[in-house]
Scaffold this active site. Sequence first.
Site, PDB file in Angstrom:
ATOM      1  N   LEU A   1      -8.934   4.463  10.087  1.00  0.00           N
ATOM      2  CA  LEU A   1     -10.255   3.901   9.842  1.00  0.00           C
ATOM      3  C   LEU A   1     -10.075   2.802   8.806  1.00  0.00           C
ATOM      4  CD1 LEU A   1     -12.584   7.051   9.551  1.00  0.00           C
ATOM      5  CD2 LEU A   1     -12.418   5.464  11.470  1.00  0.00           C
ATOM      6  N   ASP A   2     -10.756   1.663   8.982  1.00  0.00           N
ATOM      7  CA  ASP A   2     -10.592   0.596   8.001  1.00  0.00           C
ATOM      8  C   ASP A   2     -11.218   0.997   6.667  1.00  0.00           C
ATOM      9  OD1 ASP A   2     -13.354  -0.353   7.757  1.00  0.00           O
ATOM     10  OD2 ASP A   2     -13.128  -1.123   9.781  1.00  0.00           O
ATOM     11  N   LYS A   3     -10.938   0.212   5.649  1.00  0.00           N
ATOM     12  CA  LYS A   3     -11.306   0.561   4.275  1.00  0.00           C
ATOM     13  C   LYS A   3     -12.794   0.810   4.112  1.00  0.00           C
ATOM     14  CE  LYS A   3     -11.060  -2.674   1.118  1.00  0.00           C
ATOM     15  NZ  LYS A   3     -12.388  -2.723   0.475  1.00  0.00           N
ATOM     16  N   ASP A   4     -13.631   0.065   4.829  1.00  0.00           N
ATOM     17  CA  ASP A   4     -15.076   0.161   4.646  1.00  0.00           C
ATOM     18  C   ASP A   4     -15.750   1.132   5.605  1.00  0.00           C
ATOM     19  OD1 ASP A   4     -15.097  -1.713   2.548  1.00  0.00           O
ATOM     20  OD2 ASP A   4     -15.018  -3.368   3.978  1.00  0.00           O
ATOM     21  N   THR A   5     -14.984   1.761   6.483  1.00  0.00           N
ATOM     22  CA  THR A   5     -15.555   2.708   7.436  1.00  0.00           C
ATOM     23  C   THR A   5     -15.385   4.131   6.913  1.00  0.00           C
ATOM     24  OG1 THR A   5     -15.107   1.248   9.309  1.00  0.00           O
ATOM     25  CG2 THR A   5     -15.469   3.569   9.811  1.00  0.00           C
TER      26      THR A   5
END
Length: 289
Positions: free
Chosen positions: A139-143
């Site tokens: 999952l990307d950093k902001d998800t």
Amino acid sequence: FLVNFSVCLRVRFFSQNYLGLRRTIANRVKKTSRGPNKVSLPRAISKLGSASRSQALQLIQGGRVIVNGRVERNPHRWVNLLADTIKVDNELLTKQPFRYIILNKPRGLVTSRADERDRATVFDILEEEGKGLAPVGRLDKDTTGLLLFTNDHQLANLLISPESGVEKTYLATVDRDVDQKDLQRCADGMEIEGRGKVIRTKPAVVKLKGQRLAEITLTEGRNRQVRRMFEALGYQVVDLKRTSIGPLELGDLREGESRDLSHAEIEQLRSAVARGDLHTTRSRSNAME
């Protein structure tokens, strides 16, 4: 006399080299041939829960694997899991029971064991609980949301394989009211830019949950796909949360908390992978609701 002596020397020379060659071949055959209870060295490392096969190959080629007291750089070496000793970075490998945990990932963490930019990672909050485990996908950093970890590398590889079609469901909050026509484009499949080229997404299951809230279920895992789909339609995703992977649900697990999968969840996941049935009732309903 000199001729006979010369011939004797030549015979002796070739005989010694022939015997040496036979010993070399015999050693190689011994290392690379199959036998009872034997598996390839990369598979052995994977089965012992230390790394995936591809990671094991890199470890072997990097001289970080020791078999029976000697550094082994041959990835085709066959080993006996019952008789041979294997070390990685001088740590003895022993069979570990498979573990499966899910984390409700908070915003701001990268999905990596270590980060070259010294950013906080998901393993910082897992601490000892995450030892020996690897994330299944990213999952990307902001998800935020559901992230699965396991040392069952075979199952993990099946789940992240493009051919698996494993469903992943997200809740996306955008910066303005969502137009039904735009959701239909998401459902039908649409063109987005990715790594310097235009790609077409597979059909998705999309449900409007609020004026600015949409639930979207994908069967592929392209980098930042949900964000890029909405950006292509003129929206900005202000919040993104993954709520399920295949039959696994995030449920009421609080952000930043983790838990072991239940026996029933593990069996459900294994059965789904074995059947190739990683599509839940979400994908069997209408693509657009």
